[in-house]
Design a protein around this motif. Structure first.
Motif, PDB file in Angstrom:
ATOM      1  N   SER A  59       0.887  -1.481   0.100  1.00  0.00           N
ATOM      2  CA  SER A  59       0.025  -0.051  -0.117  1.00  0.00           C
ATOM      3  C   SER A  59       0.777   1.475  -0.002  1.00  0.00           C
ATOM      4  N   GLN A  60       2.074   1.290   0.414  1.00  0.00           N
ATOM      5  CA  GLN A  60       3.054   2.286   0.575  1.00  0.00           C
ATOM      6  C   GLN A  60       4.020   2.377  -0.791  1.00  0.00           C
ATOM      7  N   GLY A  61       3.566   1.655  -1.856  1.00  0.00           N
ATOM      8  CA  GLY A  61       4.428   1.471  -3.135  1.00  0.00           C
ATOM      9  C   GLY A  61       5.551   0.686  -3.002  1.00  0.00           C
ATOM     10  N   LEU A  62       5.683  -0.351  -2.054  1.00  0.00           N
ATOM     11  CA  LEU A  62       6.911  -1.052  -2.260  1.00  0.00           C
ATOM     12  C   LEU A  62       6.462  -2.580  -2.665  1.00  0.00           C
ATOM     13  N   ARG A  63       7.425  -3.117  -3.170  1.00  0.00           N
ATOM     14  CA  ARG A  63       7.591  -4.609  -3.516  1.00  0.00           C
ATOM     15  C   ARG A  63       8.646  -5.195  -2.958  1.00  0.00           C
ATOM     16  N   ILE A  64       8.082  -6.133  -1.816  1.00  0.00           N
ATOM     17  CA  ILE A  64       9.330  -6.706  -1.035  1.00  0.00           C
ATOM     18  C   ILE A  64       9.295  -8.153  -1.140  1.00  0.00           C
ATOM     19  N   GLN A  65      10.447  -8.768  -1.651  1.00  0.00           N
ATOM     20  CA  GLN A  65      10.408 -10.004  -1.839  1.00  0.00           C
ATOM     21  C   GLN A  65      11.362 -10.840  -0.657  1.00  0.00           C
ATOM     22  N   LEU A  66      10.990 -11.834  -0.280  1.00  0.00           N
ATOM     23  CA  LEU A  66      11.801 -12.695   0.646  1.00  0.00           C
ATOM     24  C   LEU A  66      12.476 -13.709  -0.108  1.00  0.00           C
ATOM     25  N   ARG A  67      13.684 -14.075   0.085  1.00  0.00           N
ATOM     26  CA  ARG A  67      14.258 -15.299  -0.523  1.00  0.00           C
ATOM     27  C   ARG A  67      15.120 -15.914   0.684  1.00  0.00           C
ATOM     28  N   THR A  68      15.058 -17.372   0.824  1.00  0.00           N
ATOM     29  CA  THR A  68      15.896 -18.287   1.654  1.00  0.00           C
ATOM     30  C   THR A  68      16.800 -19.177   1.119  1.00  0.00           C
ATOM     31  N   PHE A  69      17.774 -19.307   1.801  1.00  0.00           N
ATOM     32  CA  PHE A  69      19.042 -20.428   1.256  1.00  0.00           C
ATOM     33  C   PHE A  69      19.104 -20.953   2.410  1.00  0.00           C
ATOM     34  N   GLY A  70      18.560 -21.956   2.873  1.00  0.00           N
ATOM     35  CA  GLY A  70      18.838 -22.705   3.916  1.00  0.00           C
ATOM     36  C   GLY A  70      18.689 -21.962   4.977  1.00  0.00           C
ATOM     37  N   PRO A  71      19.766 -21.593   6.027  1.00  0.00           N
ATOM     38  CA  PRO A  71      19.591 -20.644   7.299  1.00  0.00           C
ATOM     39  C   PRO A  71      19.580 -19.259   6.759  1.00  0.00           C
ATOM     40  N   PHE A  72      20.156 -18.801   5.595  1.00  0.00           N
ATOM     41  CA  PHE A  72      20.254 -17.701   5.164  1.00  0.00           C
ATOM     42  C   PHE A  72      19.208 -17.182   4.424  1.00  0.00           C
ATOM     43  N   PHE A  73      18.797 -15.640   4.358  1.00  0.00           N
ATOM     44  CA  PHE A  73      17.833 -15.028   3.962  1.00  0.00           C
ATOM     45  C   PHE A  73      18.225 -13.660   3.389  1.00  0.00           C
ATOM     46  N   LYS A  74      17.628 -13.264   2.262  1.00  0.00           N
ATOM     47  CA  LYS A  74      17.808 -12.051   1.709  1.00  0.00           C
ATOM     48  C   LYS A  74      16.304 -11.282   1.440  1.00  0.00           C
ATOM     49  N   ILE A  75      16.329 -10.092   1.507  1.00  0.00           N
ATOM     50  CA  ILE A  75      14.997  -9.224   1.499  1.00  0.00           C
ATOM     51  C   ILE A  75      15.157  -8.249   0.539  1.00  0.00           C
ATOM     52  N   ASN A  76      14.625  -8.066  -0.838  1.00  0.00           N
ATOM     53  CA  ASN A  76      14.828  -7.003  -1.448  1.00  0.00           C
ATOM     54  C   ASN A  76      13.453  -6.161  -1.651  1.00  0.00           C
ATOM     55  N   ALA A  77      13.635  -5.007  -1.722  1.00  0.00           N
ATOM     56  CA  ALA A  77      12.701  -3.792  -1.755  1.00  0.00           C
ATOM     57  C   ALA A  77      12.796  -3.273  -2.912  1.00  0.00           C
ATOM     58  N   ALA A  78      11.772  -3.092  -3.861  1.00  0.00           N
ATOM     59  CA  ALA A  78      11.855  -2.362  -4.804  1.00  0.00           C
ATOM     60  C   ALA A  78      10.660  -1.346  -4.938  1.00  0.00           C
ATOM     61  N   GLY A  79      10.598  -0.248  -5.879  1.00  0.00           N
ATOM     62  CA  GLY A  79       9.525   0.483  -6.145  1.00  0.00           C
ATOM     63  C   GLY A  79       8.126  -0.190  -6.618  1.00  0.00           C
ATOM     64  N   GLU A  80       7.193   0.506  -6.950  1.00  0.00           N
ATOM     65  CA  GLU A  80       6.060   0.016  -7.198  1.00  0.00           C
ATOM     66  C   GLU A  80       5.992  -0.744  -8.646  1.00  0.00           C
ATOM     67  N   LYS A  81       6.797  -0.419  -9.468  1.00  0.00           N
ATOM     68  CA  LYS A  81       6.899  -0.907 -10.710  1.00  0.00           C
ATOM     69  C   LYS A  81       7.720  -2.224 -10.582  1.00  0.00           C
ATOM     70  N   GLY A  82       8.556  -2.516  -9.475  1.00  0.00           N
ATOM     71  CA  GLY A  82       9.391  -3.698  -9.385  1.00  0.00           C
ATOM     72  C   GLY A  82      10.737  -3.636 -10.214  1.00  0.00           C
ATOM     73  N   ASP A  83      10.993  -2.568 -10.910  1.00  0.00           N
ATOM     74  CA  ASP A  83      12.073  -2.574 -11.834  1.00  0.00           C
ATOM     75  C   ASP A  83      13.602  -1.995 -11.034  1.00  0.00           C
ATOM     76  N   VAL A  84      13.152  -1.132  -9.953  1.00  0.00           N
ATOM     77  CA  VAL A  84      14.196  -0.354  -9.321  1.00  0.00           C
ATOM     78  C   VAL A  84      14.491  -0.909  -8.030  1.00  0.00           C
ATOM     79  N   GLU A  85      15.295  -1.587  -7.323  1.00  0.00           N
ATOM     80  CA  GLU A  85      15.706  -1.885  -6.168  1.00  0.00           C
ATOM     81  C   GLU A  85      16.111  -0.623  -5.169  1.00  0.00           C
ATOM     82  N   VAL A  86      15.283  -0.430  -4.084  1.00  0.00           N
ATOM     83  CA  VAL A  86      15.583   0.606  -3.263  1.00  0.00           C
ATOM     84  C   VAL A  86      16.281   0.192  -1.866  1.00  0.00           C
ATOM     85  N   GLY A  87      16.162  -0.892  -1.769  1.00  0.00           N
ATOM     86  CA  GLY A  87      16.677  -1.476  -0.429  1.00  0.00           C
ATOM     87  C   GLY A  87      16.954  -3.051  -0.455  1.00  0.00           C
TER      88      GLY A  87
END
Length: 201
Positions: free
Chosen positions: A37-65
């Motif tokens: 609702s705040q215009g963020l697309r957040i994706q959680l990926r896991t690799f065994g015990p490791f994880f990575k979270i990517n945040a992109a703008g509303e269109k999903g084409d630019v990573e912001v964090g």
């Protein structure tokens, strides 16, 4: 924005969740819904015990964090959430939100993920690359709900060992995961849910 984590905590384990506390804790779906609702697309990926979270703008084409970490086993069967890094891109400056706000979204997904896997504590090291930047990091994580537990400044043999493990000097900070989620509930819980437990308190 960077932080490192370590393996040692001096904080006691919090008590078990009560029914009221469970009502206050936002679910992962609620956190994701508010993020969207705040215009963020957040994706959680896991690799065994490791994880990575990517945040992109509303269109999903630019990573912001992004945020990265690992779930580590500890003594007595406990699991600890280690927050290894959090980074904000320059694209964040073009968005209508603060760095703290974006960091809170990344932190909420990380912490809720750790909570779902049974972690009770979150740990990090606010890296000390420069006095000004370091003080901002400590304020940033203090505002999120983390507490200072130790200054790693190289003044002791123990610190030197820790610096080899973490890759630098900084401020060790801990937080109880349950306490963080309750603290952030006003941002992520729907208003009608918040009224349910506020009326019972």
């Amino acid at each position: 924005m960077f932080l490192n984590s370590n393996l040692i905590s001096f904080s006691p384990i919090p008590p078990k969740s009560t029914a009221k506390t469970c009502l206050e804790i936002p679910t992962m779906s609620e956190i994701m819904a508010v993020s969207k609702s705040q215009g963020l697309r957040i994706q959680l990926r896991t690799f065994g015990p490791f994880f990575k979270i990517n945040a992109a703008g509303e269109k999903g084409d630019v990573e912001v964090g992004r945020a990265e970490g690992v779930i580590r086993p500890w003594f007595g069967g406990e699991k600890i959430l280690h927050l290894d890094s959090m980074r904000m891109s320059r694209a964040t400056l073009d968005m209508d939100r603060s760095l703290f706000g974006l960091g809170l979204f990344l932190g909420a997904v990380s912490v809720r993920y750790g909570f779902d896997l049974g972690c009770k504590r979150a740990q990090l090291l606010a890296i000390n690359d420069s006095p000004l930047y370091h003080s901002k990091l400590v304020r940033f994580y203090s505002r999120m709900g983390f507490k200072v537990v130790h200054e790693v400044d190289g003044s002791s043999i123990g610190d030197l060992v820790h610096m080899l493990v973490w890759g630098g000097r900084g401020t060790r900070m801990d937080a109880h995961i349950q306490h963080l989620l309750v603290k952030w509930s006003k941002m992520f819980k729907p208003p009608h849910d918040r009224s349910l437990y506020s009326e019972k308190s």
